[in-house]
Design a protein around this motif. Structure first.
Motif, PDB file in Angstrom:
ATOM      1  N   HIS A   1       2.541   0.768  -4.037  1.00 55.77           N
ATOM      2  CA  HIS A   1       2.670   1.453  -2.747  1.00 55.77           C
ATOM      3  C   HIS A   1       1.413   1.406  -1.882  1.00 55.77           C
ATOM      4  O   HIS A   1       1.064   2.406  -1.250  1.00 55.77           O
ATOM      5  CB  HIS A   1       3.077   2.909  -2.955  1.00 55.77           C
ATOM      6  CG  HIS A   1       4.506   3.099  -3.351  1.00 55.77           C
ATOM      7  ND1 HIS A   1       5.535   3.174  -2.432  1.00 55.77           N
ATOM      8  CD2 HIS A   1       5.088   3.215  -4.572  1.00 55.77           C
ATOM      9  CE1 HIS A   1       6.678   3.337  -3.070  1.00 55.77           C
ATOM     10  NE2 HIS A   1       6.436   3.355  -4.380  1.00 55.77           N
ATOM     11  N   LEU A   2       0.748   0.259  -1.819  1.00 54.53           N
ATOM     12  CA  LEU A   2      -0.373   0.141  -0.900  1.00 54.53           C
ATOM     13  C   LEU A   2       0.151   0.069   0.536  1.00 54.53           C
ATOM     14  O   LEU A   2       1.335  -0.150   0.770  1.00 54.53           O
ATOM     15  CB  LEU A   2      -1.198  -1.104  -1.218  1.00 54.53           C
ATOM     16  CG  LEU A   2      -2.076  -1.054  -2.464  1.00 54.53           C
ATOM     17  CD1 LEU A   2      -2.990  -2.277  -2.493  1.00 54.53           C
ATOM     18  CD2 LEU A   2      -2.913   0.210  -2.533  1.00 54.53           C
TER      19      LEU A   2
ATOM     20  N   THR B   1      -3.998   5.729  -2.357  1.00 54.59           N
ATOM     21  CA  THR B   1      -3.350   4.647  -3.116  1.00 54.59           C
ATOM     22  C   THR B   1      -4.316   3.515  -3.434  1.00 54.59           C
ATOM     23  O   THR B   1      -4.194   2.870  -4.470  1.00 54.59           O
ATOM     24  CB  THR B   1      -2.142   4.104  -2.340  1.00 54.59           C
ATOM     25  OG1 THR B   1      -2.551   3.705  -1.022  1.00 54.59           O
ATOM     26  CG2 THR B   1      -1.060   5.166  -2.205  1.00 54.59           C
ATOM     27  N   LYS B   2      -5.284   3.267  -2.564  1.00 61.23           N
ATOM     28  CA  LYS B   2      -6.249   2.190  -2.810  1.00 61.23           C
ATOM     29  C   LYS B   2      -7.079   2.486  -4.054  1.00 61.23           C
ATOM     30  O   LYS B   2      -7.294   1.612  -4.905  1.00 61.23           O
ATOM     31  CB  LYS B   2      -7.174   2.013  -1.595  1.00 61.23           C
ATOM     32  CG  LYS B   2      -6.488   1.456  -0.363  1.00 61.23           C
ATOM     33  CD  LYS B   2      -7.496   1.331   0.778  1.00 61.23           C
ATOM     34  CE  LYS B   2      -6.806   0.830   2.042  1.00 61.23           C
ATOM     35  NZ  LYS B   2      -7.762   0.743   3.191  1.00 61.23           N
ATOM     36  N   LYS B   3      -7.559   3.715  -4.162  1.00 61.96           N
ATOM     37  CA  LYS B   3      -8.390   4.069  -5.317  1.00 61.96           C
ATOM     38  C   LYS B   3      -7.576   4.055  -6.613  1.00 61.96           C
ATOM     39  O   LYS B   3      -8.075   3.647  -7.664  1.00 61.96           O
ATOM     40  CB  LYS B   3      -9.021   5.447  -5.107  1.00 61.96           C
ATOM     41  CG  LYS B   3     -10.262   5.433  -4.232  1.00 61.96           C
ATOM     42  CD  LYS B   3     -10.963   6.776  -4.264  1.00 61.96           C
ATOM     43  CE  LYS B   3     -12.262   6.733  -3.477  1.00 61.96           C
ATOM     44  NZ  LYS B   3     -12.985   8.036  -3.526  1.00 61.96           N
TER      45      LYS B   3
ATOM     46  N   GLY C   1       8.151  -4.159  -8.553  1.00 61.97           N
ATOM     47  CA  GLY C   1       8.533  -3.644  -7.253  1.00 61.97           C
ATOM     48  C   GLY C   1       7.679  -2.568  -6.622  1.00 61.97           C
ATOM     49  O   GLY C   1       6.827  -1.952  -7.256  1.00 61.97           O
ATOM     50  N   ASP C   2       7.938  -2.374  -5.332  1.00 62.04           N
ATOM     51  CA  ASP C   2       7.225  -1.430  -4.471  1.00 62.04           C
ATOM     52  C   ASP C   2       5.726  -1.696  -4.472  1.00 62.04           C
ATOM     53  O   ASP C   2       4.908  -0.809  -4.743  1.00 62.04           O
ATOM     54  CB  ASP C   2       7.527   0.017  -4.873  1.00 62.04           C
ATOM     55  CG  ASP C   2       8.892   0.476  -4.374  1.00 62.04           C
ATOM     56  OD1 ASP C   2       9.586  -0.311  -3.708  1.00 62.04           O
ATOM     57  OD2 ASP C   2       9.274   1.626  -4.663  1.00 62.04           O
TER      58      ASP C   2
ATOM     59  N   ILE D   1       1.991   3.472 -10.460  1.00 68.74           N
ATOM     60  CA  ILE D   1       0.565   3.328 -10.209  1.00 68.74           C
ATOM     61  C   ILE D   1       0.138   4.301  -9.118  1.00 68.74           C
ATOM     62  O   ILE D   1      -0.939   4.890  -9.171  1.00 68.74           O
ATOM     63  CB  ILE D   1       0.232   1.870  -9.830  1.00 68.74           C
ATOM     64  CG1 ILE D   1       0.296   1.010 -11.094  1.00 68.74           C
ATOM     65  CG2 ILE D   1      -1.140   1.770  -9.170  1.00 68.74           C
ATOM     66  CD1 ILE D   1       0.118  -0.447 -10.861  1.00 68.74           C
ATOM     67  N   GLN D   2       1.009   4.510  -8.121  1.00 66.24           N
ATOM     68  CA  GLN D   2       0.648   5.421  -7.034  1.00 66.24           C
ATOM     69  C   GLN D   2       0.537   6.859  -7.492  1.00 66.24           C
ATOM     70  O   GLN D   2      -0.379   7.571  -7.128  1.00 66.24           O
ATOM     71  CB  GLN D   2       1.691   5.325  -5.916  1.00 66.24           C
ATOM     72  CG  GLN D   2       1.429   6.265  -4.766  1.00 66.24           C
ATOM     73  CD  GLN D   2       2.706   6.877  -4.256  1.00 66.24           C
ATOM     74  OE1 GLN D   2       2.905   8.070  -4.348  1.00 66.24           O
ATOM     75  NE2 GLN D   2       3.583   6.061  -3.721  1.00 66.24           N
TER      76      GLN D   2
END
Length: 287
Positions: free
Chosen positions: A12-13, A23-25, A47-48, A239-240
């Motif tokens: 989800h970047l 989200t970047k970190k 995905g995503d 991951i987000q």
């Protein structure tokens, strides 16, 4: 010989969710944590990768802030795939299937540019129809495009390939998709109406015994039985963030995670390990 797959899902970047999530970190921290082991035989992204609110289905959307330009999205897709490929071993494969938040045309274009296994620019043009095959050791890896929730043409292609191959082994086949199949023992109150229909699961379990997906932003691994077939459904953590499966709302907790999958050539046993990166803020700040 042991083989290891890294599953990454729901990156989800492209948005900070109006300042509520970094989200970047979280992505940077996961890359650093996963690189400690590194050398994966395959890195599979389910995905995503981005948060493209133009293409997301309205039933499962969240406010994501300012929309990127197409050029900006393409660059981010390339960056994500480049970073993921850096985790592969010398002969490792990079594989990707789109999620409901992805721009399909731009993801496919980036996949061709960044050396995704068997990528082509029309690979995601028809939602729910595309299927990818790869071989890792003795395992057959199948990526199914979950599309808008009705991947019947992709499943028909899977059935055709399995039935014409006399050496097809159900217990040595693993399916990866973005959305999970509705199946016994798998519950998520917020996402319960945004999974693949139960009849899709009835069909798919004939051809594989292990299923891996994302979308729920919550780790789960459940065993079930359908159509006289035992199978295991494993959901990678997001991951987000992680989402409480018992909440009626999207209560996202900034806590990134990923999944590693290990197996050998000699039996059908598949080992899964969840990795939750609790020190993600500290890890992301490190040079």
């Amino acid at each position: 010989m042991a083989y290891k797959i890294l599953q990454l899902s729901d990156i989800h970047l492209g948005s900070d969710y109006e300042g509520n999530l970094d989200t970047k970190k979280q992505w940077k921290a996961v890359l650093k944590d996963a690189k400690i082991t590194g050398g994966y035989d395959a890195v599979i992204i389910t995905g995503d990768l981005l948060d493209d609110t133009v293409n997301v289905d309205p039933a499962n959307n969240a406010k994501s802030g300012k929309e990127l330009t197409d050029e900006g999205k393409l660059l981010k897709y390339k960056d994500i795939l480049y970073d993921a490929k850096s985790l592969c071993g010398s002969s490792g494969k990079l594989l990707v299937t789109p999620g409901n938040h992805d721009n399909r045309k731009l993801l496919a274009k980036a996949a061709v540019s960044m050396g995704v296994d068997n990528a082509r620019e029309d690979m995601f043009d028809k939602p729910g129809e595309h299927i990818q095959f790869a071989h890792i050791g003795s395992r057959t890896i199948v990526l199914i495009d979950s599309g808008n929730g009705e991947p019947y043409k992709a499943l028909a292609e899977l059935a055709y390939m399995a039935n014409r191959n006399k050496d097809w082994k159900r217990d040595m086949t693993m399916i990866f998709t973005h959305k999970p199949f509705q199946s016994p023992n798998l519950y998520h109150r917020f996402m319960k109406d945004n999974m693949l229909p139960i009849d899709v699961c009835h069909h798919a379990v004939q051809y594989a015994s292990e299923y891996f997906c994302g979308h729920l932003h919550h780790y789960a691994s459940v065993h079930a039985r359908l159509a006289d077939n035992d199978f295991c459904m494993t959901v990678a953590p997001g991951i987000q963030c992680q989402i409480d499966p018992y909440s009626a709302k999207c209560n996202a907790v900034p806590l990134p995670g990923y999944l590693t999958i290990t197996f050998n050539n000699y039996d059908s046993i598949v080992e899964k390990r969840i990795h939750i990166v609790e020190n993600w803020q500290e890890l992301a700040e490190q040079n």
